[in-house]
Enzyme design. Structure first.
Site, PDB file in Angstrom:
ATOM      1  N   GLN A  69      -4.782  -1.359   9.614  1.00 52.53           N
ATOM      2  CA  GLN A  69      -4.648  -2.669   8.989  1.00 52.53           C
ATOM      3  C   GLN A  69      -5.363  -3.758  10.233  1.00 52.53           C
ATOM      4  OE1 GLN A  69      -3.426  -3.237   5.793  1.00 52.53           O
ATOM      5  NE2 GLN A  69      -4.315  -4.889   6.265  1.00 52.53           N
ATOM      6  N   LYS A  89       0.690  -1.520  -0.110  1.00 45.30           N
ATOM      7  CA  LYS A  89      -0.298   0.386   0.129  1.00 45.30           C
ATOM      8  C   LYS A  89       0.764   1.012  -0.101  1.00 45.30           C
ATOM      9  CE  LYS A  89      -4.446  -2.324   2.119  1.00 45.30           C
ATOM     10  NZ  LYS A  89      -4.560  -2.479   3.391  1.00 45.30           N
ATOM     11  N   ASP A 149     -10.911   3.075   3.837  1.00 43.58           N
ATOM     12  CA  ASP A 149     -11.896   1.731   4.089  1.00 43.58           C
ATOM     13  C   ASP A 149     -12.976   1.585   3.824  1.00 43.58           C
ATOM     14  OD1 ASP A 149      -9.597  -0.401   4.196  1.00 43.58           O
ATOM     15  OD2 ASP A 149      -9.285  -0.493   5.713  1.00 43.58           O
TER      16      ASP A 149
END
Ligand code: NDP
Length: 297
Positions: A98, A54, A121
């Site tokens: 994460q 990422k 997200d």
């Protein structure tokens, strides 16, 4: 006739180019560089790989990338304090924690602490609610990537029958909301669905997000349907070693479907591309600028 292969890798590269062009404009015309912060707690090898890729993709798109790697023993309070700092940081437009986080940390509390405007997200309950009511939201990356591929392949989705297999909060449910927003007639199937093959056979669009290797076979598919395979399953090869397969029996279904995504090289690459897209979108919304075309739901 054999199905068209939807090349997620090639399409993701196009999306990343679009993101990069938009970032260049933001920097040159507005003096603002979009910034993404990724927070990792503990030492999960798979998560470390995701976080590294990422970060790399973010820098390649010309954006600012910040990585916070915290010790597995980090307290929930310290993690929440870091999120508070990132929420206030004007140079950060997207924040991603994460998952999974260690057991002593409440993931829901952590997700709720992220500023919804920076929630790239799309997991914050405000964004879930906005998407559910058809309003402007930050949309989870994997379903957003699936939607982009479907629009690219089919154009308007209006009036189509769509069946989503799987009802998770990160894939199945938001996918169904997005298809509904694009005026599909949507069915969400799950482990208790009766006659799953019969339900799937109605669909012009099938999205499989289950986590069961090669579950969907050609008898389930209406000829010409578009099949998006979200599943990532590692299976043993007869000759030893392992390989990745989706939830769809690719070789078999490709004989009947109109178009199909492979695994790997389908939905996977689109997920990171959409994370970058969401960061640019968050930056544009913060500045009150027009949203990047083709990068949002
Ligand atoms: P979850 O385990 O959270 O959800 C799986 C869903 O599948 C559940 O709703 C479950 O139903 C349903 N299901 C399980 N067994 C059956 C069955 N026999 N028939 C019908 N439905 C069934 O998984 P996720 O949504 O998180 O992920 C799904 C897959 O997608 C996984 O393989 C995952 O690795 C992959 N994935 C890929 C991503 C990418 O970037 N390509 C990103 C995220 C996920 P019920 O609710 O009734 O239990």
């Amino acid at each position: 006739m054999a199905a068209t292969v939807i090349d997620g890798k090639a399409f993701a590269a196009k999306v990343r180019e679009r993101v990069k062009a938009h970032v260049t404009r933001l920097v040159e015309e507005h003096g603002v560089m979009p910034g993404l912060a990724v927070v990792l707690v503990g030492e999960n090898p798979a998560s470390e790989v995701y976080v590294r890729s990422k970060g790399k993709a973010t820098r390649e798109a010309g954006m600012k990338s910040v990585e916070h790697k915290l010790d597995a023993a980090t307290s929930e309070a310290d993690l929440l304090a870091l999120i508070g700092e990132l929420n206030r940081d004007e140079t950060i437009h997207g924040i991603l924690v994460q998952l999974p986080v260690p057991d002593h940390i409440d993931a829901d509390k952590v997700l709720a602490a992220i500023d919804p405007a920076k929630d790239v997200d799309g997991f914050h309950i405000s964004n879930v609610g906005l998407l559910g009511t058809g309003q402007k939201a930050m949309v989870p990356c994997t379903p957003l990537g699936c939607l982009m591929m479907l629009r690219e392949e089919l154009g308007s989705l209006s009036g189509m029958e769509a069946v989503v297999i799987g009802r998770s909060n990160i894939v199945g449910k938001p996918m169904a909301q997005l298809l509904l927003k694009d005026s599909c007639t949507v069915t969400i199937a799950h482990s208790r669905t009766r006659d799953l093959p019969g339900v799937v056979r109605r669909a012009d669009i099938v999205v499989a997000a289950v986590g069961r290797p090669n579950m969907v076979t050609s008898e389930w598919i209406k000829p010409g349907a578009t099949v998006i395979d979200v599943g990532i399953n590692r299976i043993e090869k007869p000759e030893g070693g392992t390989r990745l397969v989706g939830d769809v029996d690719y070789e078999d279904v490709a004989k009947v479907a109109g178009a199909i995504t492979p695994v790997p090289g389908g939905v996977g690459p689109m997920t990171i591309a959409c994370l970058l897209a969401n960061t640019v979108t968050a930056c544009c919304r913060k500045l009150g600028l027009a949203e990047p075309e083709g990068l949002t739901a």
